[in-house]
Design a protein around this motif. Structure first.
Motif, PDB file in Angstrom:
ATOM      1  N   VAL A  96       0.127  -0.978  -4.726  1.00 29.49           N
ATOM      2  CA  VAL A  96      -0.536  -0.794  -3.434  1.00 29.49           C
ATOM      3  C   VAL A  96      -0.232   0.620  -2.943  1.00 29.49           C
ATOM      4  O   VAL A  96       0.740   1.246  -3.385  1.00 29.49           O
ATOM      5  CB  VAL A  96      -0.058  -1.830  -2.387  1.00 29.49           C
ATOM      6  CG1 VAL A  96      -0.344  -3.255  -2.848  1.00 29.49           C
ATOM      7  CG2 VAL A  96       1.432  -1.647  -2.085  1.00 29.49           C
ATOM      8  N   ARG A 150     -10.494   0.981 -12.047  1.00 29.65           N
ATOM      9  CA  ARG A 150      -9.756   0.485 -10.873  1.00 29.65           C
ATOM     10  C   ARG A 150      -8.595   1.404 -10.507  1.00 29.65           C
ATOM     11  O   ARG A 150      -8.212   1.495  -9.338  1.00 29.65           O
ATOM     12  CB  ARG A 150      -9.306  -0.958 -11.070  1.00 29.65           C
ATOM     13  CG  ARG A 150      -8.395  -1.247 -12.221  1.00 29.65           C
ATOM     14  CD  ARG A 150      -8.073  -2.746 -12.290  1.00 29.65           C
ATOM     15  NE  ARG A 150      -7.121  -3.050 -13.334  1.00 29.65           N
ATOM     16  CZ  ARG A 150      -7.471  -3.403 -14.578  1.00 29.65           C
ATOM     17  NH1 ARG A 150      -8.741  -3.497 -14.914  1.00 29.65           N
ATOM     18  NH2 ARG A 150      -6.532  -3.669 -15.472  1.00 29.65           N
ATOM     19  N   LEU A 154      -8.109   2.962  -6.727  1.00 30.02           N
ATOM     20  CA  LEU A 154      -6.841   2.898  -5.994  1.00 30.02           C
ATOM     21  C   LEU A 154      -6.434   4.292  -5.533  1.00 30.02           C
ATOM     22  O   LEU A 154      -6.059   4.485  -4.360  1.00 30.02           O
ATOM     23  CB  LEU A 154      -5.754   2.291  -6.884  1.00 30.02           C
ATOM     24  CG  LEU A 154      -4.376   2.111  -6.223  1.00 30.02           C
ATOM     25  CD1 LEU A 154      -4.425   1.039  -5.140  1.00 30.02           C
ATOM     26  CD2 LEU A 154      -3.319   1.751  -7.274  1.00 30.02           C
ATOM     27  N   SER A 159      -9.346   0.863  -2.806  1.00 33.09           N
ATOM     28  CA  SER A 159      -8.814  -0.423  -3.243  1.00 33.09           C
ATOM     29  C   SER A 159      -7.494  -0.681  -2.534  1.00 33.09           C
ATOM     30  O   SER A 159      -6.658   0.217  -2.419  1.00 33.09           O
ATOM     31  CB  SER A 159      -8.616  -0.419  -4.761  1.00 33.09           C
ATOM     32  OG  SER A 159      -8.031  -1.613  -5.215  1.00 33.09           O
ATOM     33  N   ALA A 162      -4.192  -2.988  -6.890  1.00 34.20           N
ATOM     34  CA  ALA A 162      -4.773  -2.990  -8.232  1.00 34.20           C
ATOM     35  C   ALA A 162      -3.697  -3.302  -9.261  1.00 34.20           C
ATOM     36  O   ALA A 162      -2.539  -2.889  -9.114  1.00 34.20           O
ATOM     37  CB  ALA A 162      -5.417  -1.640  -8.548  1.00 34.20           C
ATOM     38  N   PHE A 177       2.501   5.328  -5.352  1.00 34.73           N
ATOM     39  CA  PHE A 177       2.049   3.966  -5.075  1.00 34.73           C
ATOM     40  C   PHE A 177       3.204   3.008  -5.355  1.00 34.73           C
ATOM     41  O   PHE A 177       4.028   3.242  -6.250  1.00 34.73           O
ATOM     42  CB  PHE A 177       0.838   3.616  -5.944  1.00 34.73           C
ATOM     43  CG  PHE A 177      -0.406   4.366  -5.544  1.00 34.73           C
ATOM     44  CD1 PHE A 177      -1.282   3.822  -4.619  1.00 34.73           C
ATOM     45  CD2 PHE A 177      -0.688   5.613  -6.069  1.00 34.73           C
ATOM     46  CE1 PHE A 177      -2.418   4.507  -4.230  1.00 34.73           C
ATOM     47  CE2 PHE A 177      -1.818   6.315  -5.687  1.00 34.73           C
ATOM     48  CZ  PHE A 177      -2.687   5.766  -4.758  1.00 34.73           C
TER      49      PHE A 177
END
Length: 290
Positions: A96, A150, A154, A159, A162, A177
């Motif tokens: 995230v 994806r 992100l 997003s 992911a 992240f």
């Protein structure tokens, strides 16, 4: 006789074997193909389609791989043969943004999580999160596409979460992240058509030499990740900080593993009841062990 087609799979082993001449040393008459960087990642823009569908449609490489769950069912349906002489393990996790309110796996309830349909991220996300979240609260999004697609969403802020593995896993860590939960999973090899058994052995002997080199000095080889990343990301990447990624385990993918995995997939209704195939190990696998 047609050349043996080698396609890398977002891991280091094929690149090391190619650059150090291990395929040639084994006497393999081959063609090396790369599909991600050369298409600027467009090869993975397949929302709603995933690893199973690519196997069903047919892949070009003589030996390919995908998560063991999908190869299990694809082989059970007669689309390929699961190569049972080995398997591999890929580091994977759910990521995230740094400023996300998600802090624990339980916080992912109802949060859209980008995964590949009937691909490793699909199964492994369920397997990891069902310890924390009822199935009805696991919100999987398939429309964001495969691994590099994806990852890009992100990074671009499109997003909320992911599932990433291999190089994109390390890239997300480097960029700050946050990994909420580890979803490391097993990958199985598969055989297309009827390549010469000795060519398959040559291929994997070369990868075994590459695996030894990576185990000994991983920092010498992480730069190979750039060979499959779209060019737009290269200036942001510091592969010196990255890990060795997927590791090939030269041990059999056994009947017990096959059957336990097949049962897990069936219990989670990831395929229609009539879409699972025979479930018979002997009909679904092939071994070239000597």
């Amino acid at each position: 006789m047609a050349k043996f087609i080698v396609e890398p799979h977002f891991r280091l082993q094929e690149w090391v074997a190619e650059e150090k001449g291990y395929f040639r040393d084994q006497g393999l008459d081959y063609e090396f193909r790369e599909l991600i960087r050369s298409t600027e990642g467009q090869h993975h823009n397949k929302g709603g389609s995933g690893a199973f569908q690519s196997i069903e449609q047919g892949r070009e490489a003589n030996v390919s791989c995908a998560c063991h769950w999908t190869v299990n069912v694809a082989a059970s349906n007669g689309h390929t043969k699961l190569y049972s002489d080995l398997y591999s393990i890929a580091p994977s996790g759910i990521f995230v943004p740094a400023d996300s309110e998600v802090r624990t796996p339980a916080d992912l309830a109802h949060v859209p999580i980008s995964v590949g349909f009937q691909s490793g991220s699909h199964y492994s996300t369920i397997q990891a999160l069902e310890q924390y979240i009822p199935a009805a609260k696991i919100n999987l999004v398939f429309e964001d596409g495969m691994l590099f697609s994806r990852m890009e969403r992100l990074i671009d802020g499109r997003s909320e979460a992911a599932a990433l593995f291999s190089g994109p896993y390390y890239f997300a860590e480097q960029l700050g992240f946050r990994k909420i939960i580890d979803t490391t999973f097993m990958i199985a090899a598969m055989i297309k058509g009827s390549p010469e058994a000795e060519d398959v052995r040559r291929y994997f002997r070369a990868l075994r030499s590459a695996q030894r080199d990576i185990d000994l000095r991983p920092e010498l080889y992480t730069h190979y990740y750039k060979n499959e990343f779209p060019d737009r990301f290269h200036a942001m990447m510091d592969t010196r900080r990255w890990g060795p990624g997927e590791r090939i385990v030269f041990e059999p993918y056994t009947k017990e593993v096959f059957e336990e995995s097949f049962e897990w997939i069936a219990q989670h209704h990831i395929f229609a009841e009539d879409g699972m195939g025979s479930g018979q190990y002997d009909r679904s696998t092939i071994s070239f062990a000597q």
